[in-house]
Design a protein around this motif. Structure first.
Motif, PDB file in Angstrom:
ATOM      1  N   GLY A  24       0.810  -1.211   0.000  1.00 24.54           N
ATOM      2  CA  GLY A  24       0.000   0.000   0.000  1.00 24.54           C
ATOM      3  C   GLY A  24       0.841   1.258   0.000  1.00 24.54           C
ATOM      4  N   HIS A  41      -2.062   3.134   4.443  1.00 24.12           N
ATOM      5  CA  HIS A  41      -3.247   2.770   3.645  1.00 24.12           C
ATOM      6  C   HIS A  41      -2.909   1.492   2.909  1.00 24.12           C
ATOM      7  N   TRP A  42      -3.548   0.371   3.333  1.00 19.71           N
ATOM      8  CA  TRP A  42      -3.131  -0.959   2.904  1.00 19.71           C
ATOM      9  C   TRP A  42      -4.274  -1.685   2.175  1.00 19.71           C
ATOM     10  N   PRO A  43      -4.371  -1.557   0.862  1.00 20.93           N
ATOM     11  CA  PRO A  43      -5.400  -2.307   0.121  1.00 20.93           C
ATOM     12  C   PRO A  43      -5.204  -3.820   0.174  1.00 20.93           C
ATOM     13  N   ALA A  44      -3.961  -4.274   0.392  1.00 23.33           N
ATOM     14  CA  ALA A  44      -3.690  -5.713   0.462  1.00 23.33           C
ATOM     15  C   ALA A  44      -2.862  -6.005   1.698  1.00 23.33           C
ATOM     16  N   SER A  45      -3.391  -6.870   2.572  1.00 24.89           N
ATOM     17  CA  SER A  45      -2.681  -7.236   3.794  1.00 24.89           C
ATOM     18  C   SER A  45      -3.234  -8.555   4.312  1.00 24.89           C
ATOM     19  N   PRO A  49      -8.105  -5.341   3.412  1.00 26.45           N
ATOM     20  CA  PRO A  49      -7.828  -3.913   3.249  1.00 26.45           C
ATOM     21  C   PRO A  49      -8.101  -3.147   4.548  1.00 26.45           C
ATOM     22  N   SER A  51      -6.789   0.795   6.824  1.00 26.74           N
ATOM     23  CA  SER A  51      -5.927   1.960   7.003  1.00 26.74           C
ATOM     24  C   SER A  51      -5.751   2.194   8.494  1.00 26.74           C
ATOM     25  N   ARG A  90     -10.920   5.914   7.845  1.00 26.00           N
ATOM     26  CA  ARG A  90     -11.331   5.932   6.432  1.00 26.00           C
ATOM     27  C   ARG A  90     -10.362   6.789   5.628  1.00 26.00           C
ATOM     28  N   GLN A  92      -9.919   8.209   1.635  1.00 20.20           N
ATOM     29  CA  GLN A  92     -10.452   8.379   0.287  1.00 20.20           C
ATOM     30  C   GLN A  92      -9.378   9.053  -0.563  1.00 20.20           C
ATOM     31  N   TRP A  98      -6.073  13.350  -1.015  1.00 19.19           N
ATOM     32  CA  TRP A  98      -6.338  12.349   0.015  1.00 19.19           C
ATOM     33  C   TRP A  98      -7.160  12.977   1.131  1.00 19.19           C
ATOM     34  N   ARG A 206       4.731   4.671  -2.058  1.00 16.70           N
ATOM     35  CA  ARG A 206       4.181   3.354  -2.395  1.00 16.70           C
ATOM     36  C   ARG A 206       5.164   2.319  -1.889  1.00 16.70           C
TER      37      ARG A 206
END
Length: 214
Positions: A24, A41-45, A49, A51, A90, A92, A98, A206
Motif C-alpha cells: 500500500g 493505507h493498505w489495500p492488500a494485507s 484492506p 488503514s 477511512r 479516500q 487524500w 508506495r
C-alpha cells in the motif's frame, strides 16, 4: 475482519519465521503545531484492506488509531505507542487528493508529481522492489535520506520496507480534537513509533512492508 486472518504461527519445534506482507502507501506529514501524522493505507494485507493512523504530538505523546482490535494488537506489538484507540479509519483518494478521517482527526493533503527519486523507484520491477533482499540492498542509500528500510521491531520482529514510488506532499490541512494543527511542515523531529521513520520532507510512498515474526 471480513473473514481475513493472519497466517498461523509455525509448528512447535520449527525455526522458520512467518513473513507477513502489507502492500500500500505510507504518508508522512508534519504540521506547524508540532504534531506529526503517519497514515498507512493498505489495500492488500493479511487482515484484508485497512488503514491506520499513527500520530505524535509536540509533547512526544504517541497515539495509534486502528480500525479493529486485531489490527490494533498487531500494530501495537510491532511499534511503540502511549495510547491505542480502536476507531473507524477511512481513507479516500481522488487523483492526488487524500482525505483521512479517524475519530477526532481529519486530514486532507495533496500529493504532487513524481520527482526524480520517485521515477527511479517506480522503474524497479515491483516483484524485485517487494523483496526483503532488495530493501536490504537499498539500506545504505536510504540512510543518507535519514530513513531505514530494514530493522528490528518489538517482540523480536524484523521489518523490511520496499519502496516503489514517492511523491511529495504539496499541501495539507488537519484538525485533531477540534484543534487546527496548522500549516504543512517538515516531519521534525522524527517520529518515534519504531526503528523507522518517514522522510523529513512530507511525502507519500508506495511500499511493500514485510514483517517477520515467530
Amino acid at each position: 475482519m471480513d473473514g481475513h486472518q493472519p497466517p498461523a504461527h509455525p509448528a512447535a519445534g520449527t525455526t522458520r519465521r512467518v513473513r507477513l506482507r502489507f502492500d500500500g502507501w505510507i504518508a508522512g506529514i508534519g504540521t506547524s503545531s508540532g504534531t506529526r501524522v503517519v497514515v498507512g493505507h493498505w489495500p492488500a494485507s493479511p487482515f484484508g484492506p485497512f488503514s491506520d493512523v499513527m500520530l505524535e504530538r509536540a509533547d512526544g505523546r504517541r497515539l495509534l488509531m486502528a480500525p479493529s482490535p486485531e489490527i490494533a494488537r498487531f500494530v501495537a506489538a510491532t511499534y511503540v505507542f502511549d495510547d491505542v484507540r480502536v476507531v473507524p479509519v477511512r481513507v479516500q483518494v481522488a487523483g492526488g487528493e487524500w482525505t483521512v478521517t479517524a475519530a477526532s482527526l481529519t486530514l486532507r493533503f495533496a500529493a504532487g508529481r513524481r520527482g526524480f527519486l520517485g521515477r527511479l523507484l517506480s522503474a524497479v520491477p515491483p516483484a524485485l522492489a517487494a523483496r526483503p533482499a532488495w530493501a536490504t540492498a537499498m539500506a545504505p542509500a536510504a540512510r543518507l535520506m535519514g530513513v531505514r528500510t530494514r530493522g528490528s521491531a518489538r517482540d523480536g520482529r524484523r521489518e523490511w520496507y520496499g519502496a516503489q514510488d514517492l511523491r511529495g506532499i504539496t499541501a495539507a490541512a488537519a484538525t485533531y480534537e477540534g484543534e487546527n494543527l496548522g500549516s504543512l511542515a517538515r516531519v521534525e523531529p522524527p517520529v518515534r513509533f519504531g526503528f523507522g521513520s518517514t522522510p523529513s520532507k512530507p511525502c507519500v510512498v508506495r511500499v511493500t512492508t514485510t514483517v517477520a515474526m515467530d
